[in-house]
Design a protein around this motif. Structure first.
Motif, short mmCIF file in Angstrom:
data_model
loop_
_atom_site.label_atom_id
_atom_site.label_comp_id
_atom_site.label_asym_id
_atom_site.label_seq_id
_atom_site.Cartn_x
_atom_site.Cartn_y
_atom_site.Cartn_z
N SER A 145 2.27 -7.64 -7.10
CA SER A 145 0.88 -8.05 -7.32
C SER A 145 0.26 -8.35 -5.96
O SER A 145 0.97 -8.54 -4.97
N PRO A 146 -1.08 -8.43 -5.89
CA PRO A 146 -1.72 -8.79 -4.62
C PRO A 146 -1.21 -10.13 -4.06
O PRO A 146 -1.02 -10.26 -2.86
N ARG A 205 2.18 -13.02 -0.05
CA ARG A 205 3.30 -13.92 0.26
C ARG A 205 4.32 -13.20 1.15
O ARG A 205 4.83 -13.76 2.12
N LEU A 206 4.59 -11.97 0.84
CA LEU A 206 5.52 -11.16 1.64
C LEU A 206 5.00 -11.02 3.07
O LEU A 206 5.74 -11.23 4.03
N TYR A 207 3.72 -10.70 3.21
CA TYR A 207 3.13 -10.53 4.54
C TYR A 207 3.08 -11.86 5.30
O TYR A 207 3.31 -11.91 6.50
N ALA A 208 2.80 -12.94 4.59
CA ALA A 208 2.78 -14.26 5.22
C ALA A 208 4.17 -14.63 5.73
O ALA A 208 4.31 -15.15 6.84
N ASP A 209 5.18 -14.34 4.94
CA ASP A 209 6.56 -14.61 5.37
C ASP A 209 6.91 -13.79 6.62
O ASP A 209 7.54 -14.28 7.55
N ALA A 210 6.47 -12.53 6.64
CA ALA A 210 6.75 -11.67 7.79
C ALA A 210 6.03 -12.19 9.03
O ALA A 210 6.60 -12.21 10.13
N ARG A 211 4.77 -12.63 8.87
CA ARG A 211 4.04 -13.19 10.02
C ARG A 211 4.73 -14.44 10.54
O ARG A 211 4.86 -14.64 11.75
N GLU A 212 5.22 -15.27 9.62
CA GLU A 212 5.92 -16.49 10.01
C GLU A 212 7.19 -16.16 10.79
O GLU A 212 7.47 -16.78 11.82
#
Length: 108
Positions: A80-81, A86-93
């Motif tokens: 889902s969007p 959340r996936l992209y936020a985790d990767a940025r972190e």
């Protein structure tokens, strides 16, 4: 596992951390393909008996990689969007942690 400045995995990836991740992923591929030509090739690369470039010139290995990329793309498409964010936020972190401790900036 020690990392030396002339480590071909570090030279290929640009960082000891990425080299370690590449080694872990290749080890998993070798384990999953034990007893096959691909598994033997990957083990030879990990042992330093073959070059990393030999992997990209091996049709069976590249087919395996393409299959993995397709699975990842399918997984992304199923999110889902909110799950994607959340996936992209985790990767940025994770990328921020990598650069805040003096590690290399992420590359594309």
């Amino acid at each position: 596992m020690s990392v030396t400045p002339d480590d071909p995995f570090v030279a290929h990836t640009g960082s000891p951390e990425a080299a370690l991740l590449l080694r872990r992923n290749l080890t998993a591929i070798a384990d999953e393909n034990r007893g096959t030509a691909t598994g033997r090739l990957v083990r030879d690369v990990l042992a330093g008996q073959r070059d990393l470039g030999d992997l990209e010139h091996d049709a069976d290995f590249m087919a395996l990689v393409r299959g993995g990329v397709r699975q990842y793309e399918d997984h992304l498409a199923s999110l889902s969007p909110e799950e994607k964010e959340r996936l992209y936020a985790d990767a940025r972190e994770l990328a921020e942690v990598d650069t805040s401790d003096g590690g290399p900036a992420p590359t594309r």
